[in-house]
Design a protein around this motif. Structure first.
Motif, PDB file in Angstrom:
ATOM      1  N   GLY A  19      23.218  39.222  40.149  1.00 32.73           N
ATOM      2  CA  GLY A  19      23.603  37.875  39.735  1.00 32.73           C
ATOM      3  C   GLY A  19      24.911  37.863  38.958  1.00 32.73           C
ATOM      4  O   GLY A  19      25.775  37.010  39.185  1.00 32.73           O
ATOM      5  N   ALA A  20      25.063  38.824  38.045  1.00 32.13           N
ATOM      6  CA  ALA A  20      26.303  38.905  37.263  1.00 32.13           C
ATOM      7  C   ALA A  20      27.496  39.190  38.173  1.00 32.13           C
ATOM      8  O   ALA A  20      28.568  38.597  38.013  1.00 32.13           O
ATOM      9  CB  ALA A  20      26.177  39.983  36.190  1.00 32.13           C
ATOM     10  N   GLY A  21      27.308  40.087  39.116  1.00 31.75           N
ATOM     11  CA  GLY A  21      28.387  40.403  40.049  1.00 31.75           C
ATOM     12  C   GLY A  21      28.772  39.217  40.907  1.00 31.75           C
ATOM     13  O   GLY A  21      29.962  38.955  41.138  1.00 31.75           O
ATOM     14  N   ARG A  22      27.762  38.482  41.370  1.00 33.33           N
ATOM     15  CA  ARG A  22      28.043  37.297  42.188  1.00 33.33           C
ATOM     16  C   ARG A  22      28.763  36.226  41.379  1.00 33.33           C
ATOM     17  O   ARG A  22      29.604  35.507  41.893  1.00 33.33           O
ATOM     18  CB  ARG A  22      26.750  36.722  42.778  1.00 33.33           C
ATOM     19  N   ALA A  23      28.439  36.090  40.106  1.00 29.91           N
ATOM     20  CA  ALA A  23      29.089  35.087  39.261  1.00 29.91           C
ATOM     21  C   ALA A  23      30.481  35.544  38.826  1.00 29.91           C
ATOM     22  O   ALA A  23      31.406  34.734  38.727  1.00 29.91           O
ATOM     23  CB  ALA A  23      28.217  34.803  38.040  1.00 29.91           C
ATOM     24  N   LEU A  24      30.628  36.827  38.569  1.00 32.31           N
ATOM     25  CA  LEU A  24      31.890  37.354  38.059  1.00 32.31           C
ATOM     26  C   LEU A  24      33.010  37.287  39.097  1.00 32.31           C
ATOM     27  O   LEU A  24      34.159  37.001  38.752  1.00 32.31           O
ATOM     28  CB  LEU A  24      31.685  38.803  37.602  1.00 32.31           C
ATOM     29  N   THR A  25      32.682  37.507  40.350  1.00 27.83           N
ATOM     30  CA  THR A  25      33.711  37.533  41.396  1.00 27.83           C
ATOM     31  C   THR A  25      34.486  36.220  41.483  1.00 27.83           C
ATOM     32  O   THR A  25      35.717  36.222  41.373  1.00 27.83           O
ATOM     33  CB  THR A  25      33.093  37.922  42.747  1.00 27.83           C
ATOM     34  N   PRO A  26      33.830  35.066  41.667  1.00 28.88           N
ATOM     35  CA  PRO A  26      34.627  33.829  41.730  1.00 28.88           C
ATOM     36  C   PRO A  26      35.274  33.472  40.396  1.00 28.88           C
ATOM     37  O   PRO A  26      36.355  32.884  40.370  1.00 28.88           O
ATOM     38  CB  PRO A  26      33.620  32.760  42.161  1.00 28.88           C
ATOM     39  N   ALA A  27      34.639  33.856  39.279  1.00 31.48           N
ATOM     40  CA  ALA A  27      35.236  33.572  37.975  1.00 31.48           C
ATOM     41  C   ALA A  27      36.548  34.342  37.813  1.00 31.48           C
ATOM     42  O   ALA A  27      37.555  33.778  37.363  1.00 31.48           O
ATOM     43  CB  ALA A  27      34.255  33.930  36.862  1.00 31.48           C
ATOM     44  N   LEU A  28      36.549  35.622  38.162  1.00 30.12           N
ATOM     45  CA  LEU A  28      37.771  36.420  38.059  1.00 30.12           C
ATOM     46  C   LEU A  28      38.851  35.914  39.001  1.00 30.12           C
ATOM     47  O   LEU A  28      40.036  35.902  38.665  1.00 30.12           O
ATOM     48  CB  LEU A  28      37.472  37.892  38.337  1.00 30.12           C
ATOM     49  N   ARG A  29      38.426  35.498  40.206  1.00 31.23           N
ATOM     50  CA  ARG A  29      39.396  34.960  41.165  1.00 31.23           C
ATOM     51  C   ARG A  29      40.058  33.720  40.597  1.00 31.23           C
ATOM     52  O   ARG A  29      41.273  33.558  40.657  1.00 31.23           O
ATOM     53  CB  ARG A  29      38.708  34.635  42.487  1.00 31.23           C
ATOM     54  N   ARG A  30      39.252  32.862  40.023  1.00 26.01           N
ATOM     55  CA  ARG A  30      39.789  31.617  39.442  1.00 26.01           C
ATOM     56  C   ARG A  30      40.699  31.905  38.255  1.00 26.01           C
ATOM     57  O   ARG A  30      41.759  31.299  38.111  1.00 26.01           O
ATOM     58  CB  ARG A  30      38.636  30.715  39.016  1.00 26.01           C
ATOM     59  N   LEU A  31      40.284  32.832  37.402  1.00 26.91           N
ATOM     60  CA  LEU A  31      41.071  33.168  36.213  1.00 26.91           C
ATOM     61  C   LEU A  31      42.377  33.887  36.547  1.00 26.91           C
ATOM     62  O   LEU A  31      43.297  33.896  35.734  1.00 26.91           O
ATOM     63  CB  LEU A  31      40.238  34.032  35.260  1.00 26.91           C
ATOM     64  N   SER A  32      42.456  34.461  37.746  1.00 24.54           N
ATOM     65  CA  SER A  32      43.673  35.192  38.123  1.00 24.54           C
ATOM     66  C   SER A  32      44.876  34.270  38.255  1.00 24.54           C
ATOM     67  O   SER A  32      46.014  34.718  38.141  1.00 24.54           O
ATOM     68  CB  SER A  32      43.462  35.940  39.444  1.00 24.54           C
ATOM     69  N   GLY A  33      44.631  32.993  38.516  1.00 22.44           N
ATOM     70  CA  GLY A  33      45.729  32.042  38.668  1.00 22.44           C
ATOM     71  C   GLY A  33      46.314  31.997  40.063  1.00 22.44           C
ATOM     72  O   GLY A  33      46.978  31.051  40.422  1.00 22.44           O
ATOM     73  N   ASP A  34      46.078  33.021  40.859  1.00 20.04           N
ATOM     74  CA  ASP A  34      46.596  33.081  42.227  1.00 20.04           C
ATOM     75  C   ASP A  34      45.504  33.676  43.114  1.00 20.04           C
ATOM     76  O   ASP A  34      45.453  34.889  43.325  1.00 20.04           O
ATOM     77  CB  ASP A  34      47.866  33.927  42.273  1.00 20.04           C
ATOM     78  N   GLY A  35      44.622  32.812  43.600  1.00 17.77           N
ATOM     79  CA  GLY A  35      43.467  33.252  44.375  1.00 17.77           C
ATOM     80  C   GLY A  35      43.823  34.033  45.629  1.00 17.77           C
ATOM     81  O   GLY A  35      43.154  35.002  45.970  1.00 17.77           O
ATOM     82  N   GLU A  36      44.888  33.630  46.303  1.00 23.34           N
ATOM     83  CA  GLU A  36      45.287  34.329  47.523  1.00 23.34           C
ATOM     84  C   GLU A  36      45.729  35.759  47.217  1.00 23.34           C
ATOM     85  O   GLU A  36      45.357  36.696  47.918  1.00 23.34           O
ATOM     86  CB  GLU A  36      46.418  33.574  48.227  1.00 23.34           C
ATOM     87  N   ARG A  37      46.495  35.931  46.175  1.00 22.40           N
ATOM     88  CA  ARG A  37      46.941  37.283  45.778  1.00 22.40           C
ATOM     89  C   ARG A  37      45.740  38.127  45.337  1.00 22.40           C
ATOM     90  O   ARG A  37      45.653  39.309  45.649  1.00 22.40           O
ATOM     91  CB  ARG A  37      47.968  37.180  44.656  1.00 22.40           C
ATOM     92  N   TRP A  38      44.818  37.507  44.608  1.00 23.28           N
ATOM     93  CA  TRP A  38      43.610  38.196  44.160  1.00 23.28           C
ATOM     94  C   TRP A  38      42.808  38.678  45.375  1.00 23.28           C
ATOM     95  O   TRP A  38      42.328  39.807  45.400  1.00 23.28           O
ATOM     96  CB  TRP A  38      42.774  37.256  43.291  1.00 23.28           C
ATOM     97  N   ASP A  39      42.678  37.810  46.385  1.00 21.30           N
ATOM     98  CA  ASP A  39      41.972  38.178  47.616  1.00 21.30           C
ATOM     99  C   ASP A  39      42.633  39.376  48.295  1.00 21.30           C
ATOM    100  O   ASP A  39      41.945  40.287  48.766  1.00 21.30           O
ATOM    101  CB  ASP A  39      41.942  37.006  48.606  1.00 21.30           C
ATOM    102  N   ASP A  40      43.961  39.363  48.358  1.00 21.36           N
ATOM    103  CA  ASP A  40      44.689  40.467  48.985  1.00 21.36           C
ATOM    104  C   ASP A  40      44.458  41.780  48.245  1.00 21.36           C
ATOM    105  O   ASP A  40      44.237  42.827  48.855  1.00 21.36           O
ATOM    106  CB  ASP A  40      46.190  40.166  49.052  1.00 21.36           C
ATOM    107  N   ARG A  41      44.501  41.728  46.916  1.00 20.14           N
ATOM    108  CA  ARG A  41      44.277  42.945  46.128  1.00 20.14           C
ATOM    109  C   ARG A  41      42.834  43.432  46.279  1.00 20.14           C
ATOM    110  O   ARG A  41      42.585  44.631  46.344  1.00 20.14           O
ATOM    111  CB  ARG A  41      44.618  42.695  44.660  1.00 20.14           C
ATOM    112  N   LEU A  42      41.890  42.498  46.343  1.00 14.00           N
ATOM    113  CA  LEU A  42      40.490  42.875  46.535  1.00 14.00           C
ATOM    114  C   LEU A  42      40.296  43.546  47.890  1.00 14.00           C
ATOM    115  O   LEU A  42      39.595  44.557  47.996  1.00 14.00           O
ATOM    116  CB  LEU A  42      39.571  41.651  46.429  1.00 14.00           C
TER     117      LEU A  42
END
Length: 137
Positions: free
Chosen positions: A90-113
């Motif tokens: 549950g923590a992992g599922r919640a943390l992933t979109p939270a970190l993506r949102r906090l990154s400020g650039d979701g597309e770049r975050w997706d690429d790095r992931l």
């Protein structure tokens, strides 16, 4: 015996995720449709969580969930490992979109992931094997 089986399954999972072992995972490989969340956010979130958590309808690309399921089943009947696995999931599922949102650039975050995802899945299975060595007696 149980510890050895958990370690063996976790290492098989790591080999599969590293691309060294062609192994098909048992799953109902269908994504949960987006309209589940659009109809009613609270009920949709509950349905999404139920379907994802129970494997009723989901696509699982990594082997770690299977390795952790084996570890929980063979851990000796205590509720602790199941609770820890559920909370971690549950923590992992919640943390992933939270970190993506906090990154400020979701597309770049997706690429790095995407670059790191394969290694992360292998490490997850290795950590499950290591934890089994210290937890199961």
């Amino acid at each position: 015996m149980r510890q050895g089986l958990i370690v063996a399954v976790a290492l098989l999972a790591a080999l599969r995720d590293a691309g060294r072992l062609p192994l098909r995972l048992p799953q109902n490989a269908r994504q949960i449709p987006q309209d589940v969340l659009r109809r009613h956010l609270a009920r949709g979130a509950m349905q999404f969580g139920f379907e994802l958590g129970t494997g009723v309808r989901t696509y699982v690309s990594a082997s770690a969930p299977y390795a952790i399921a084996v570890a929980v089943l063979l851990s000796g009947g205590s509720c602790g490992p199941a609770l820890a696995a559920g909370l971690g999931f549950g923590a992992g599922r919640a943390l992933t979109p939270a970190l993506r949102r906090l990154s400020g650039d979701g597309e770049r975050w997706d690429d790095r992931l995407a670059v790191r995802l394969s290694g992360m899945t292998v490490v997850s299975s290795v950590l499950i094997a290591a934890a089994a060595c210290g937890v199961v007696r």
